[in-house]
Write a protein that holds these residues in place. Structure first.
Motif, short mmCIF file in Angstrom:
data_model
loop_
_atom_site.label_atom_id
_atom_site.label_comp_id
_atom_site.label_asym_id
_atom_site.label_seq_id
_atom_site.Cartn_x
_atom_site.Cartn_y
_atom_site.Cartn_z
N VAL A 81 0.95 -1.30 -0.03
CA VAL A 81 -0.06 0.04 0.10
C VAL A 81 0.89 1.35 -0.07
N CYS A 82 0.35 2.32 -0.28
CA CYS A 82 1.03 3.62 -0.21
C CYS A 82 1.14 4.16 1.02
N ASN B 9 -1.10 7.21 2.09
CA ASN B 9 -2.50 6.73 1.89
C ASN B 9 -3.12 7.59 0.85
N CYS B 10 -2.46 7.68 -0.07
CA CYS B 10 -3.08 8.66 -1.09
C CYS B 10 -4.12 7.73 -1.79
N SER B 11 -4.76 8.66 -2.47
CA SER B 11 -6.19 8.24 -3.33
C SER B 11 -6.02 8.59 -4.94
N THR B 12 -6.31 7.73 -5.79
CA THR B 12 -6.34 8.30 -7.38
C THR B 12 -7.37 9.52 -7.45
N ARG C 194 -9.96 5.93 -5.56
CA ARG C 194 -9.47 4.56 -5.29
C ARG C 194 -8.15 4.64 -4.43
N LYS C 195 -7.87 3.84 -3.42
CA LYS C 195 -6.63 3.72 -2.67
C LYS C 195 -5.62 2.72 -3.74
N ILE C 196 -4.35 2.90 -3.39
CA ILE C 196 -3.22 2.06 -4.06
C ILE C 196 -3.01 0.85 -3.54
N TYR C 197 -3.24 -0.23 -4.12
CA TYR C 197 -3.20 -1.48 -3.52
C TYR C 197 -2.34 -2.39 -4.69
N CYS D 243 5.34 5.13 -4.62
CA CYS D 243 3.92 5.01 -5.09
C CYS D 243 3.82 5.34 -6.49
N ASN E 72 1.34 6.60 -7.89
CA ASN E 72 0.38 7.71 -7.69
C ASN E 72 0.91 9.22 -7.34
#
Length: 164
Positions: free
Chosen positions: A90-91, A94-97, A101-104, A122, A124
């Protein structure tokens, strides 16, 4: 969908009651049920404590497929294949696109490659990546068990990804 331990027991009972099968079997039992009226649909992301009975004709079950990153683990019973979950990357920020959506990311199977993966950024936000471990019953590693018996493939999973 990720569930807590209480939900998983209910899911196990619900799955069994859907097709009227006995849920009292355990993957380590000497004899497993051989009179099954209906097999389960294949579950690509088994979560929590679950049991499934698949047809021996199911190609995904034959390959012991899972979308979780798993590695074969030594098992002292040659009739049972044991696989351990490697977690998810994971990032660390805890960033989001843009679409929320979260990065997994799927972790590498090899220990050395997984360590190298965590030193990357990451994709993103260029923040640090970190490995979120799988933890099951009492913090023990998460495991999937597969056993071929006659015309069925029995699956017993103990997965509980915390903090996702």
């Amino acid at each position: 969908m990720l569930k807590g331990a209480d939900d998983s027991v209910m899911e196990q009972e619900d799955s069994a009651s859907r097709h009227g099968e006995m849920t009292s079997w355990d993957i380590n039992d000497i004899k497993l049920p051989q009179h099954v009226s209906q097999t389960d649909w294949f579950q690509e992301w088994p979560d929590s404590y679950v049991k499934h009975i698949y047809s021996s004709e199911d190609k995904n079950a034959q390959r012991h497929h899972s979308s979780w990153a798993m590695r074969n683990t030594n098992n002292h019973n040659s009739r049972i294949l044991k696989k351990s979950c490697l977690g998810v990357v994971v990032c660390g920020n805890n960033c989001s696109t843009l679409d929320g959506r979260k990065i997994y990311l799927r972790p590498a199977i090899c220990d050395k490659a997984r360590q190298k993966q965590q030193r990357k950024c990451c994709p993103n936000c260029s923040g640090p990546l970190r490995l979120l471990s799988c933890r099951g019953h009492g913090g023990y590693p998460v495991t999937n068990f597969w056993r071929h018996e006659g015309q069925f493939i029995f699956f017993q999973g103990k997965i509980n990804i915390l903090s996702l």
